[in-house]
Design an enzyme around this catalytic site. Structure first.
Site, PDB file in Angstrom:
ATOM      1  N   GLU A  67       0.851  -1.186   0.000  1.00  0.00           N
ATOM      2  CA  GLU A  67       0.000   0.000   0.000  1.00  0.00           C
ATOM      3  C   GLU A  67       0.888   1.239   0.000  1.00  0.00           C
ATOM      4  O   GLU A  67       2.117   1.131   0.129  1.00  0.00           O
ATOM      5  CB  GLU A  67      -0.955  -0.011   1.198  1.00  0.00           C
ATOM      6  CG  GLU A  67      -0.267   0.020   2.551  1.00  0.00           C
ATOM      7  CD  GLU A  67      -1.219  -0.297   3.710  1.00  0.00           C
ATOM      8  OE1 GLU A  67      -2.147  -1.112   3.535  1.00  0.00           O
ATOM      9  OE2 GLU A  67      -1.023   0.269   4.795  1.00  0.00           O
TER      10      GLU A  67
ATOM     11  N   HIS B 131      -4.071   3.321   8.227  1.00  0.00           N
ATOM     12  CA  HIS B 131      -2.821   2.824   8.793  1.00  0.00           C
ATOM     13  C   HIS B 131      -1.857   3.990   9.043  1.00  0.00           C
ATOM     14  O   HIS B 131      -1.735   4.883   8.204  1.00  0.00           O
ATOM     15  CB  HIS B 131      -2.139   1.845   7.821  1.00  0.00           C
ATOM     16  CG  HIS B 131      -2.799   0.506   7.777  1.00  0.00           C
ATOM     17  ND1 HIS B 131      -2.688  -0.337   6.690  1.00  0.00           N
ATOM     18  CD2 HIS B 131      -3.564  -0.151   8.673  1.00  0.00           C
ATOM     19  CE1 HIS B 131      -3.356  -1.452   6.937  1.00  0.00           C
ATOM     20  NE2 HIS B 131      -3.908  -1.362   8.135  1.00  0.00           N
TER      21      HIS B 131
END
Lengths: 385, 290
Positions: B209, B247
């Protein structure tokens, strides 16, 4: 958490980083009083959480108190547009009125985490006053770096090496090194995730000073710093994001018209990606987390629907810990309570998926039930048209 | 075969008697994992889930022969728990906790350098070798034993990829959730080196990511060293710059950490990069000629 320049400078000053004399002003009157106190030759600076304020017209150097009042009147309340604010800009609610100083040279100091080594890195450059990304792109050799050793901090020799390296004259090197070590100590002790002084200035009289301060604090470390809670400026944040944060929902507002509700950050990003891939534009990022309960689902739903741009909702859940039946019950109850104004497409997979689908089917609502992420994305994009 | 965990793994749980620890220890026991006991300071001497509770990790290791630990301890105390496990000689430490300050992890990283241990996470879903050992919070029933290794920064996106594989009848050797924080114990590169060395892993799925450049580092190594098929996906292609996407580590900042750069690096390394997260399983099938 981002904080304002004046707040950052106040913190840095406590650690011994020299900063100009200045005062925060929330009103034109306060700005006038500050300008008077500082002798009239001042800089009036818009305080928003974005860079590029000078170019956007948010910073004015004035010679008299009268001009300071005019500048304050113009800047306070203005919708300041910079390359970091987006086209709508950010409303200016506070000013920093600061003594104007005779600048000899503009430099750059910054600290950031190097993920690969797991250590912080101190950066210094002779090219202050411009975007450091630009410098990194065009002349990377002009950015000097020193690794900050955990438990030791920036050492004197490292600070001197940097100071000499960026062209600070010998007579000012000790003062500059002291400021660098102070910045490094502040970074560690207040749990920064980013610190930048751009520009860090050398004055004509040989002193050095932090002319700007960009300080971000690690959100995960806020439990250690209850005193910083007051530094949060809610006016700088999107109202829906503020609302979502009250329910521990990870919500980020975007510009599209397809609302997304997903569990897990990675899947939430991937859902935005697949909506775009299917020809749509996501209205938000929303991670309801691994263990969301019915109440959170309901609040998430309410927040999504209060974005007036939203034309359809895509709920994409891979049930692990969050069971599909809980999700379905939450969605159905939220729909009953809040009413549904737009089409909703639901894709569920994982734990208790059969029970979840049954709850949706028997709810009496006309939810679109998707078979897989791709199907869900395509359905919701069609529904939004 | 598998990597890091198998039926010989003897797992202890830190934060054993808390709600999360209890729930997931139960899930792991039901999955067939050998859970030997747990640690909750002050509750030593009790029995929980039919297994002994200890005051310290050292006591637990000494009495039970535990060789792996999973941590369900709140963020302010989690770094300390990792160091306690490392100091007690636990070989594999899996930290599930989300929200540990970066400053704490900088210290942990230094601490671990002097000790022969592997940390997975923090802020991760754990690791699983299907039908042998489940450590963490993954939904065990979606996994199927087989020959695909999976490494991912995200929990639910791992489940998504695994769900697609299992639906196509393709099983997994070991799935490693490395975590979404800026500082993690096991990186993409570490996990891929392990999976590459495992003869029973025939292909690797690498899910990344935005944020940092660990995917690029792994891709460079793959280019030179890996002949097994690698299939990748990067989440966050549409994420705006300067925003943390859930995150702590998922942020594009100062022009670095972009999805497009990672995808380009992976493609240059011969990795099959999926444009859409819905085609991960299908691409594995194609690469394996199934």
């Amino acid at each position: 958490m981002k904080i304002h320049e004046y707040q950052g400078k106040a913190i840095l000053a406590r650690y011994g980083v020299p900063v100009p004399k200045g005062k925060v002003a929330f009103t034109v009157e306060e700005a006038e009083a500050a300008a008077k106190e500082l002798g009239g030759f001042v800089v009036v600076k818009a305080q928003i959480h974005a860079g590029g304020r000078g170019k956007g017209g948010g910073v004015k150097v004035v010679k008299t108190v009268e001009d300071a009042v005019t500048a304050a009147r113009n800047i306070l309340g203005m919708q300041l547009v910079t390359h970091q604010t987006g086209p709508l800009g950010q409303k200016v609610g506070r000013l920093l009125v600061e003594e104007a100083l005779p600048i000899e040279k503009e430099l750059y100091l910054g600290i950031t985490l190097d993920r690969a080594s797991g250590k912080n890195v101190f950066m210094a450059s002779s090219e202050g006053g411009m975007e450091i990304e630009e410098v990194a792109h065009h002349s990377p050799e002009k950015i000097l770096k020193e690794v900050i050793e955990p438990g030791i901090g920036l050492s004197g020799y490292q600070a001197r090496k940097l100071a000499f390296g960026i062209g600070i004259p010998a007579g000012s090197v000790n003062a500059a090194a002291k400021a660098m070590i102070a910045l490094s100590k502040a970074y560690d002790e207040i749990d920064c995730s980013l610190a930048e002084i751009n520009p860090f200035i050398l004055l004509k009289d040989g002193r050095v000073m932090a002319l700007d301060a960009k300080i971000n604090i690690d959100d995960n470390a806020m439990f250690r710093h209850p005193e910083f809670a007051d530094l949060r400026d809610l006016a700088e944040e999107d109202p829906l994001e503020v609302e979502a944060s009250k329910f521990s929902l990870n919500y980020i507002k975007l510009d599209g018209n397809i609302a997304c509700m997903v569990n897990g950050a990675g899947l939430a990003m991937a859902t935005m990606d697949i909506v775009k891939y299917a020809g749509g534009e996501p209205a938000n990022f929303l991670d309801v987390g691994g263990g969301a309960n019915e109440e959170q689902i309901k609040n998430a739903f309410r927040i999504l629907l209060s974005d007036t741009a939203v034309k359809a909702v895509f709920i994409n859940i891979f049930g692990g810990i969050l069971r599909c039946d809980i999700l379905a019950t939450g969605v159905v109850n939220a729909a009953r309570e809040l009413g549904i104004s737009v089409p909703i497409v639901i894709r569920m997979e994982g734990t208790n998926v059969a029970e979840g689908k049954k709850i949706l089917a028997e709810s009496g609502f006309n939810f679109g039930v998707a078979d897989g992420m791709k199907d869900g994305a395509e359905q919701v994009v069609r529904a939004a048209q | 075969m598998s990597v890091l965990v198998n039926k010989n793994t003897r797992l202890l749980v830190q934060g054993y008697t808390g709600a999360q620890g209890t729930f997931h220890a139960t899930q792991s026991i039901n999955y067939g994992t050998t859970v030997v006991g747990g640690v909750t300071p002050g509750k030593g001497g009790n029995t929980h889930l039919d297994r002994p509770v200890f005051n310290t990790v050292a006591d637990c290791v000494k009495e039970t022969g535990a060789n792996a630990s999973v941590i369900f301890v709140p963020p302010p105390f989690a770094a300390d728990s990792i160091m306690e496990a490392a100091d007690a000689g636990v070989e594999l430490i899996v930290c599930i906790t989300e929200g540990i300050p970066v400053r704490d992890m900088i210290a942990v990283k230094q601490f671990l350098k002097e000790r022969n241990v592997r940390l997975i996470g923090p802020n991760c879903p754990g690791i699983i070798t299907p039908n042998e050992c489940r450590i963490g919070i993954m939904p065990g029933h979606i996994f199927k034993p087989g020959n695909i290794g999976v490494v991912s920064r995200s929990g639910t996106l791992t489940y998504e990829a695994v769900g697609q594989l299992s639906a196509l009848g393709i099983g997994q050797s070991t799935c490693i959730g490395i975590g979404g924080d800026p500082i993690i114990g096991t990186t993409h590169l570490d996990a891929i080196q392990l999976l590459n060395a495992d003869p029973d892993t025939h292909a690797i799925i690498m899910v990344g990511e935005i944020g940092g450049n660990n995917e690029e580092i792994a891709a460079a190594w793959i280019k030179e060293n890996v002949t097994k098929p690698v299939i990748g996906f990067i989440a966050g292609q549409t994420a705006p710059e300067g925003r943390r996407m859930g995150h702590a580590g998922a942020i594009v900042a100062g022009g670095s950490g972009k999805a497009e750069d990672k995808m380009a690096a992976m493609e240059a390394a011969g990795i099959t990069v999926c444009a859409s997260p819905a085609e991960i399983g299908q691409k594995v099938k194609e690469r394996l000629g199934l």
